[in-house]
Every structure is written in C-alpha cells, then in structure tokens.
Design a protein around this motif. Structure first.
Motif, PDB file in Angstrom:
ATOM      1  N   UNK B 418       8.739  13.501  -4.998  1.00 54.33           N
ATOM      2  CA  UNK B 418       9.790  12.965  -4.138  1.00 54.33           C
ATOM      3  C   UNK B 418       9.838  13.705  -2.803  1.00 54.33           C
ATOM      4  N   UNK B 419       9.508  15.002  -2.838  1.00 59.75           N
ATOM      5  CA  UNK B 419       9.620  15.823  -1.624  1.00 59.75           C
ATOM      6  C   UNK B 419       8.358  15.810  -0.785  1.00 59.75           C
ATOM      7  N   UNK B 420       7.230  15.383  -1.371  1.00 63.13           N
ATOM      8  CA  UNK B 420       5.964  15.565  -0.670  1.00 63.13           C
ATOM      9  C   UNK B 420       5.140  14.276  -0.632  1.00 63.13           C
ATOM     10  N   UNK B 421       5.031  13.727   0.570  1.00 65.79           N
ATOM     11  CA  UNK B 421       4.209  12.530   0.755  1.00 65.79           C
ATOM     12  C   UNK B 421       2.737  12.849   0.487  1.00 65.79           C
ATOM     13  N   UNK B 422       2.309  14.043   0.865  1.00 65.58           N
ATOM     14  CA  UNK B 422       0.884  14.377   0.688  1.00 65.58           C
ATOM     15  C   UNK B 422       0.548  14.474  -0.805  1.00 65.58           C
ATOM     16  N   UNK B 423       1.501  14.940  -1.613  1.00 65.82           N
ATOM     17  CA  UNK B 423       1.279  14.998  -3.063  1.00 65.82           C
ATOM     18  C   UNK B 423       1.169  13.583  -3.626  1.00 65.82           C
ATOM     19  N   UNK B 424       2.018  12.664  -3.116  1.00 68.25           N
ATOM     20  CA  UNK B 424       1.919  11.270  -3.579  1.00 68.25           C
ATOM     21  C   UNK B 424       0.562  10.685  -3.200  1.00 68.25           C
ATOM     22  N   UNK B 425       0.138  10.977  -1.966  1.00 69.05           N
ATOM     23  CA  UNK B 425      -1.156  10.440  -1.532  1.00 69.05           C
ATOM     24  C   UNK B 425      -2.297  10.983  -2.377  1.00 69.05           C
ATOM     25  N   UNK B 426      -2.193  12.250  -2.726  1.00 68.27           N
ATOM     26  CA  UNK B 426      -3.230  12.838  -3.591  1.00 68.27           C
ATOM     27  C   UNK B 426      -3.258  12.121  -4.938  1.00 68.27           C
ATOM     28  N   UNK B 427      -2.091  11.811  -5.471  1.00 70.09           N
ATOM     29  CA  UNK B 427      -2.042  11.134  -6.770  1.00 70.09           C
ATOM     30  C   UNK B 427      -2.567   9.703  -6.664  1.00 70.09           C
ATOM     31  N   UNK B 428      -2.276   9.026  -5.544  1.00 71.88           N
ATOM     32  CA  UNK B 428      -2.867   7.693  -5.330  1.00 71.88           C
ATOM     33  C   UNK B 428      -4.390   7.766  -5.447  1.00 71.88           C
ATOM     34  N   UNK B 429      -4.957   8.827  -4.861  1.00 68.05           N
ATOM     35  CA  UNK B 429      -6.417   8.971  -4.905  1.00 68.05           C
ATOM     36  C   UNK B 429      -6.924   9.193  -6.325  1.00 68.05           C
ATOM     37  N   UNK B 430      -6.083   9.831  -7.165  1.00 66.48           N
ATOM     38  CA  UNK B 430      -6.535  10.161  -8.518  1.00 66.48           C
ATOM     39  C   UNK B 430      -6.320   9.031  -9.514  1.00 66.48           C
ATOM     40  N   UNK B 431      -5.409   8.094  -9.204  1.00 66.97           N
ATOM     41  CA  UNK B 431      -5.083   7.080 -10.224  1.00 66.97           C
ATOM     42  C   UNK B 431      -5.632   5.715  -9.834  1.00 66.97           C
ATOM     43  N   UNK B 432      -5.379   4.730 -10.673  1.00 67.26           N
ATOM     44  CA  UNK B 432      -5.932   3.389 -10.477  1.00 67.26           C
ATOM     45  C   UNK B 432      -5.378   2.765  -9.199  1.00 67.26           C
ATOM     46  N   UNK B 433      -6.188   1.965  -8.547  1.00 68.50           N
ATOM     47  CA  UNK B 433      -5.780   1.438  -7.242  1.00 68.50           C
ATOM     48  C   UNK B 433      -4.594   0.477  -7.328  1.00 68.50           C
ATOM     49  N   UNK B 434      -4.333  -0.054  -8.507  1.00 63.57           N
ATOM     50  CA  UNK B 434      -3.146  -0.905  -8.654  1.00 63.57           C
ATOM     51  C   UNK B 434      -1.874  -0.187  -8.208  1.00 63.57           C
ATOM     52  N   UNK B 435      -1.826   1.146  -8.387  1.00 60.90           N
ATOM     53  CA  UNK B 435      -0.622   1.900  -8.019  1.00 60.90           C
ATOM     54  C   UNK B 435      -0.246   1.606  -6.574  1.00 60.90           C
ATOM     55  N   UNK B 436      -1.267   1.540  -5.731  1.00 58.49           N
ATOM     56  CA  UNK B 436      -1.023   1.269  -4.316  1.00 58.49           C
ATOM     57  C   UNK B 436      -0.942  -0.235  -4.045  1.00 58.49           C
ATOM     58  N   UNK B 437      -1.830  -1.005  -4.678  1.00 59.17           N
ATOM     59  CA  UNK B 437      -1.916  -2.435  -4.390  1.00 59.17           C
ATOM     60  C   UNK B 437      -0.701  -3.209  -4.894  1.00 59.17           C
ATOM     61  N   UNK B 438      -0.105  -2.749  -5.968  1.00 59.80           N
ATOM     62  CA  UNK B 438       0.928  -3.568  -6.612  1.00 59.80           C
ATOM     63  C   UNK B 438       2.306  -2.919  -6.578  1.00 59.80           C
ATOM     64  N   UNK B 439       2.496  -1.983  -5.659  1.00 52.69           N
ATOM     65  CA  UNK B 439       3.832  -1.431  -5.455  1.00 52.69           C
ATOM     66  C   UNK B 439       4.022  -1.210  -3.959  1.00 52.69           C
ATOM     67  N   UNK B 440       5.226  -0.852  -3.569  1.00 51.45           N
ATOM     68  CA  UNK B 440       5.511  -0.594  -2.153  1.00 51.45           C
ATOM     69  C   UNK B 440       5.400   0.888  -1.831  1.00 51.45           C
ATOM     70  N   UNK B 441       5.124   1.696  -2.839  1.00 51.06           N
ATOM     71  CA  UNK B 441       5.212   3.151  -2.662  1.00 51.06           C
ATOM     72  C   UNK B 441       4.307   3.668  -1.548  1.00 51.06           C
ATOM     73  N   UNK B 442       3.117   3.067  -1.433  1.00 56.37           N
ATOM     74  CA  UNK B 442       2.161   3.536  -0.421  1.00 56.37           C
ATOM     75  C   UNK B 442       2.724   3.467   0.992  1.00 56.37           C
ATOM     76  N   UNK B 443       3.630   2.517   1.244  1.00 55.77           N
ATOM     77  CA  UNK B 443       4.190   2.362   2.583  1.00 55.77           C
ATOM     78  C   UNK B 443       5.434   3.216   2.828  1.00 55.77           C
ATOM     79  N   UNK B 444       5.815   4.005   1.828  1.00 57.48           N
ATOM     80  CA  UNK B 444       7.026   4.827   1.959  1.00 57.48           C
ATOM     81  C   UNK B 444       6.633   6.224   2.421  1.00 57.48           C
TER      82      UNK B 444
END
Lengths: 269, 583
Positions: B418-444
């Motif tokens: 919640x506190x770190x956008x860079x940590x979220x981005x790192x996790x996007x890189x580690x997990x399935x691309x649906x996380x980014x494609x099928x949610x709005x989180x990537x744009x937050x």
C-alpha cells in the motif's frame, strides 16, 4: 575433504531430533563448535556432545565435509535433513526422517532406516543398504507434494506409502513392499524389484511405477495397455516383459500414470 | 504498576488528527493520561522513541482465530504445522501453524506485529462455548466475537412474519447468552439452502421452507442492528461470494441499507478524540475482494472492484475490510458452506463441511495462492484495489480475512504494498500478467502514508466496531495500547520495502494496557486479555414470548436448552458493554 567422525557415547532413551547433523551445519566449524550444536530431546535442548564423541572438524563448505557416524543411531531422527551438499555415512541403522527434505549431496546408511527416509526430498542421493519403514520419499501427513527430485535407493524391503504424492526423482527398491506404493503420484519413477501387497498407484495421475514381482491385489482403476519388454529409464534398466497399465481412472478422467507389472510374476492380471 | 512514558516519538493518531508530531505519550493505571505528576515521572518507566513511529495498538476487526472451524482447519492440516513451529521460551509456550495456528502462537504473533486487539469474525451460536474456550487461551489480545445470524431459523421466521419485536428480543438474548458482540450475516438464505444441497443465486430468490430472500434478511438485520443501537454495523459476507460476476450482487446488497440511519447506543465513556468516535456507517462489508469478482467464468474473470469502489466513494453508509491476498499458503474457512464446496471442487483437495443445527453451516478448505496463476494474481491486485480505489480511508480496513487470503502474519507485506508503488510494480513483474490486464491497480500510483496505515489498521477498525472508548486512539482515557515501530518517518524510503516489511513485522515495542508486552519483536511479558460482549437492553415481555418460541423449537436441537448459553466463567475478564440503554 574434511571428515567429522561421530561416535555414539551412550544408550539413548527418548529419541533425539538431530537435524543439525548435516554437512551444511558442520561446514566451517571446529570440533568444539560441533560439540556445542544443540539437539532436541523431548522438550529440552542438549549439546550434540551429550550423545556423540566428536572427532575432526568441518570443511570449508558443505561440499567439502563428510560426516561418518560410527555406530547405531536408530534412536536419532532427522540425520541429514535439508542438507544441500557433502556426504554422510552411517555405519549402522538410523531413526526416522533420515535425509528428510534433502536437496543435494549423498547419504549412505549401511544398516536399516526407520520411516520417512527422504521425505519431500528435492535432490541428492540417499542410499539405504538395509530395509526401510513407511513413507519412503513421500509427502508429510496432510500434504500431497512428495519427493520432487534426486534418487532414493533401498537395497532391502520397505513398507507402505512409498513415494506418496511424488512429483519427480527416482525411488529404487531392491526388495519387496506393502501397500499404497505411489499413492497420489503425479511424476517421477518408482522401481520395486520384489512383490507388493495392494493399491499400487492408487489415485496416481502421472509418473511411472515398475513392480518386478507379484502384486497380490491389483488397483481397480487401472486399464491395460498391452505389454512392453526391457524397460529403460535413462540409466535405470528393467529387464524382462511387463504388462502395462494406465491410471488411476478412479481419480482423473485422463490420467497419465503408468504401472508396469512383471508378466511372469503376475499371471492372473 | 509504574507509569509509562513513550518519549519523543513521531506520533500517528488519526482519531486525534495527529500526523507525525513529535510528542510524549503518558500511560497510568493502564490508561492514556494527559500527563504525570512529578513524583510519578520519577518512578515512571521511560521508552525512548526518538526517531521512531508511535501508533495506537493495532486492531483487527475481522479475523478467524478461534472456534470450531479454526480447529477443523488445525485437524486437517498437519502439513501446515510441521514446517512452521516455534520453540517455547521461559515465558511463552511452543506453537505451530502457518495458517491454522495454535492458540498461543496467535496471541504472540499478533503482539509481535504491534496488534493488541482482534475480533473473531464468525461464531455459530452453538459453537460459542468452544470459541470462548479458545479465546481465553489466546494470550495478550483483547477480543470479541461476531454472532452468525443470517441463516438462523428463528431470525428467518421472525423476519418472514415481520415480528420485529421478537426478532429484536432474540438478538438481544442471543448476544447475552453467547457473550458475543455484533451481528454477522453470511450468505443470507443461501447457507440454509445448502442443507438441501442448494444455494441462492440472487437477492430476490426465496429459500426453501422459510421462503425468505437474502434481500429481506439483509434489510431486516440492518434495521434491527440500528434499532438496538449495536456497537458495530451489520457485518455482511454477501451472497454469491467467490463466483465470477458476484460484484453485482454485492453492489445491490450494499444499497439495501442506504436509507437506514446508523444509531449506536453504548453506555460507555468515550476516550477523548478530535474526530467524533461514534459510528456513521450502517453496513460493514467484509473481505470485499472475495465479493468483487467480475466476468462470467474463470476464462473472462476480472476485477469488479472499480464499480464497487465507485459506489462506496459516493455512499457514506458503507465501510469495508479488504480481504487481501498476499500469495502463498492460506486456509479458506467460512460459514458459507456452499462456497467452500465450490473451492474444493476447483482444488481437488481435502475439505470439510458442517451443518450447525438450526443456525448456520461452515466449511474449510486448504488453498495456495500462486503468482503464476492468472486468477490468483488478479485477486492479489483486487485486494489492494479495495484499499487504494476507495478514496476515504475511513471507509476501509486492511485485512487478509486471515487465514482465507493468507495468515495475518502477512499484514506487514500488505502495508508495504500500500505504501510503495515500486513494490507493487515489482510484484506485477513476478506474477501473471492478468494482474495488470484485468484490474485497475496498474494505473494507481497512490502511495499510502503512515497516517493512512494508522487509519486502516487502528483508528478505523476501532471506530467501525464501536471500540473507540478503549481502542484505536491515543486519546485521554483510551487503553494504554501503544505500538512503537523502528521507522523514522523523516527518513522513510518506501522503495526499500524489504526493510519496511521487517520493521512492521517486529514492533520495537508493543505496549498493552500500559505493560510492555513486546520489545524488539520478542515477547517480554504476557499482559492480561479481556473479552467484550454486548449486553443489549430490550423489553422483558417480548423476551418472554420469544423464549417460549425458542424452547418449543429446541426439540430440533442436538443439545438441551440449559446447555445452550455460555456462562461468563468461560471468558477471561468478561467485559459487558451496555447497549440500548437510552431508549
């Protein structure tokens, strides 16, 4: 190669949990440091030297360290647990969980092993020259993720649940086994040269089991797929003719588990 | 007990609008005070919090840590225990379990993270005695428990008949009999149908026999909740949970009490706070992530958090907890039997189910959330969306619905995402691309502050469940529950999320009722715990008439009537909160 010799110095009453007896723990440690490593006995911790006389010292790395246990340790559990390299030679029998979760290196047990040898192991070689108990290379209770890699060799007999939940690696058993060998297996190879009692490959959906001897009661969810002779799995060879089965159809619609049963030893199949 | 001074720390106390001011906190006789006399200062214990973060003790308003379904999880999962165990120390018991922990470990591990209060989220009335027996063995934590009423035969009967007087009397008697705190409603009307192998699929589908709809139950319970002035809003686990498309049902459910005015009637002395401590929400949706699935199948599955968050941003009567998914091992356990059956069919693994006499049901199923699984990856993103897309942190609470999304010991990881956008981005890189494609989180790109975190983990859970008279603030009169984290807000680097996780995981100090319980992440003492329950005043004649009904139907129960209530001796420091005394 540095060698550490452990000689049991007393009769053990309550079993000892000695997951510190690994080349990984001994590496880089001198004699007195090894003596001070703590092991559990019931609710208390004691130094290793309470149970063993220690000679020699660890090598610079696990790979450089050999541990020789001079005597019977059938009341010591978890020898070589989680080891990643190096070698352990046990000149007697061991207790439960020898080589449990081991990832590399080699363990040789010259006597027998109790249950759970090589539980959930992922690599390395575990060779037991005598007999073994239940759950050889299997998953822990409650889990269906058993042995993933490495090789487990038992020259004598073993009991039930061999390779339970196994996903990879090889188990080779020179003698006979009892029940539920390869239950829930999804990968890897189990070769048993002797006989089995029942439920070989029950609920398996992948992997291979070869039983050279007689299977008393065959698993009902298996379908015959003809015969094959002189099987070869890389360096492991099984000579003779085998009846080939696929299963377990009781658990999956399209299971990929294969059981080979010796043709001559199983005339009723 | 000597007084205690937490000196010179950066204080985050949202209920008093204190945002990182350097201040001293004084505790005397277990309570926060404005200051100490000179003699008291001489004897006081002083904690130097210079360069550290000071917050009220953590409050978890939704967790599963006691009772029969937790215990079923423990029975079922030896594999959850053998790789996760802690030896005893001079003052603590040994314990084990990553997701289904032994009672002792539950208390220790909450305290080590800086939490002092946790509320058990679902108690079937008949299992209340068992739940209390476990709660009294959970060390250090102040606790309470919510009573499951959404599929209760008496509740459904009275609501169908429109007999609100008896319904109110029933709730009041049940809370007192079972020493529970608030109303929990799980898959209303659906769990009763599960007794017949069925479920309900819409809010207007009447169930078998009682012929009552989920909408009628939700409306009825919300109205009764406010009529009785219960400390917390009606706590809802919505219908169709865990099915693609369920967010629409959730959206409709949240609208049901939109016209019902919150009324909290507690005979308590509130702690001094700048923000009005009384509750202004009329529905508390739990584990929103599991209630926010969009799509029509697992193939076109996507996040439905956005439409729900949009609704919540426009409607102040709603508060939610997130039910975040931090990846890894979990054990799904809920009163929603049919949803657990569906999970078990998906996993093909072991599971258990239970029907509780005339009251409710439950189910347990082990689960592992994998980064390479497309659906699980979207669920990870959705849990964070729940907290980041809702603009007002006072409408949100951070949970993992422990252990459904993951064990509570992973809260520090969620806080860091919640506190770190860079940590979220790192996790996007580690997990399935649906996380980014099928949610709005990537744009937050919102990054929460320590103040926001203090709202999500302390101030708002306490406010939502009506515990601000003791918990959630450092206001005068509040319990002396304080957490000190070894985090210097002036040097905070949220890109170093590993350090952040470490520091949230091991509080520098956890102070409970003025006693130092944890120092540098280690348990140093075991302060007493308390159990809170609601003692709701209602009309005696209505209670008599209602009890006659209960006794008549007790022939359908598997236990005798006199064994039904839980006596106070099953509770540690039973603390009744008098409710509905003004009327």
């Amino acid at each position: 190669m540095a060698e550490v010799k452990l000689t049991p110095n007393k009769e053990i009453d309550l079993k000892v949990e000695a997951d510190v007896i690994t080349p990984d723990e001994f590496a880089g440690k001198g004699k007195s440091e090894i003596e001070q490593l703590l092991v559990w006995q019931g609710p208390s911790q004691y130094p290793l030297s309470d149970f063993f006389d220690v000679e020699g010292e660890g090598g610079s790395s696990a790979e450089d360290t050999t541990i020789v246990i001079n005597g019977d340790v059938s009341r010591v559990k978890l020898i070589g647990a989680k080891m990643t390299a190096g070698k352990i030679i046990v000149k007697g029998s061991t207790g439960m969980h020898v080589g449990s979760q081991m990832a590399g290196g080699e363990i040789v047990v010259e006597g027998d092993a109790d249950s759970w040898p090589g539980m959930e192991m992922t690599g390395g070689v575990l060779h037991i020259k005598g007999n073994a108990g239940d759950h050889v290379g299997s998953a822990y209770r409650g889990s269906w993720h058993g042995m993933k890699g490495g090789r487990l060799i038992i020259d004598g007999n073993a009991r039930s649940q061999i390779g339970g939940g196994m996903t990879g690696g090889e188990i080779i058993i020179g003698g006979s086994i009892e029940n539920f060998c390869g239950i829930r297996q999804t990968g890897g190879l189990i070769v048993v040269k002797g006989n089995a009692i029942r439920a070989v490959g029950a609920e398996m959906s992948g992997g291979t089991i070869v039983i050279g001897g007689n299977i008393q009661k065959f698993t009902p969810g298996m379908q015959n797929e003809g015969e094959e002779s002189d099987l070869e799995f890389e360096d492991i060879k099984c000579s003779g003719t085998f009846k080939k089965f696929r299963g377990d159809f009781a658990i999956a619609k399209n299971p990929k588990g294969i059981v080979y049963a010796g043709k001559e030893t199983n005339p009723d199949l | 007990m000597a007084a205690l001074i937490v000196k010179n720390g950066y204080v985050f106390d949202p209920l008093n609008e204190i945002n990182g001011e350097v201040m001293d906190v004084f505790i005397k006789d277990g309570k926060i005070v404005s200051g100490l006399s000179e003699a008291e200062i001489k004897d006081a214990k002083v904690i130097d919090a210079t360069g550290k973060t000071v917050m009220p003790g953590g409050v978890d308003s939704h967790t599963h840590i006691a009772g029969s379904k937790v215990n079923s999880g423990r029975f079922m999962r030896p594999e959850d225990h053998y790789k996760y165990n802690k030896p005893k120390t001079d003052i603590t018991h040994s314990g084990c379990g990553e997701t289904t922990k032994t009672v002792y470990l539950e208390g220790y591990e909450y305290a080590q993270m800086g939490y002092t209060t946790a509320f058990e989220a679902a108690v079937p009335p008949m299992k209340a005695r068992h739940t209390h027996e476990e709660m009294r063995s959970i060390p250090m934590l102040d606790m309470g428990a919510y009573l499951v009423l959404g599929n209760n035969w008496f509740m459904m009967r009275y609501l169908k008949e429109g007999d609100m007087e008896k319904a109110a009397a029933y709730i009041s008697w049940m809370m007192r009999a079972h020493k529970t705190y608030g109303i929990k409603c799980v898959n209303p009307a659906g769990v009763e149908n599960w007794g017949w192998g069925e479920n309900v699929s819409s809010l207007d589908e009447a169930n078998i026999h009682f012929e009552i709809t989920p909408r009628e139950i939700i409306k009825g319970l919300c109205e009764l909740n406010e009529e009785l002035g219960i400390p917390m809003p009606m706590h809802l686990h919505a219908n169709n949970l865990g099915h693609p498309g369920c967010y629409e049902t959730t959206l409709e459910s949240l609208a049901i009490p939109s016209k019902i005015k919150a009324r909290q009637d507690l005979a308590v002395e509130w702690a001094e706070t700048k923000i009005d401590p009384s509750r202004d929400r009329s529905i508390y949706l739990t584990h929103m992530q599991f209630n926010a699935f969009a799509g029509t199948s697992w193939r076109d599955f996507e996040s439905g958090v956005k439409p729900l968050a949009d609704y919540i941003n426009k409607n102040e009567h709603v508060v939610i907890d997130s039910g975040c998914v931090p990846f890894g091992n979990a054990t799904c356990m809920t009163g929603d039997g049919p949803s657990i059956h569906d999970i078990a069919v998906l996993t093909g693994g072991k599971w258990s189910n239970c029907d509780v006499d005339l009251e409710c049901g439950s189910g347990v199923c082990p689960f592992t959330y994998l980064k390479n699984n497309p659906v699980h990856s979207v669920q990870w993103a959705m849990g964070l969306e729940c907290l980041l897309l809702i603009d007002n942190p006072w409408q949100a609470i951070m949970t993992t619905d422990s252990p459904n999304g993951g064990p509570f010991t992973k809260y520090p990881i969620v806080m860091s995402w919640l506190m770190s956008n860079s940590f979220r981005e790192q996790t996007f890189d580690e997990c399935h691309k649906w996380a980014n494609d099928r949610s709005e989180l990537g744009g937050v790109d919102r990054e929460m502050s320590l103040y926001d975190i203090a709202i999500l983990t302390r101030a708002n859970p306490a406010k939502t469940i009506g515990m601000v008279h003791r918990k959630g603030s450092l206001g005068i009169g509040a319990d002396g529950d304080v957490t000190v984290y070894d985090i210097d807000p002036t040097k905070l680097d949220v890109n170093n999320h590993e350090e952040l996780i470490r520091k949230f995981s091991r509080a520098a100090y956890t102070i409970k009722g003025g006693e130092i319980a944890v120092k540098d992440g280690e348990i140093v003492s075991l302060p007493n715990q308390r159990t809170y329950y609601s003692d709701i005043t209602v009309d005696e004649t209505a209670e008599k008439a209602m009890l006659a009904d209960v006794k008549e139907w007790f022939r359908y129960y598997s236990i005798g009537f006199k064994h039904y209530p839980t006596p106070e001796k099953y509770l540690t420091n039973p603390t009744a909160i008098n409710v509905n005394t003004e009327k």
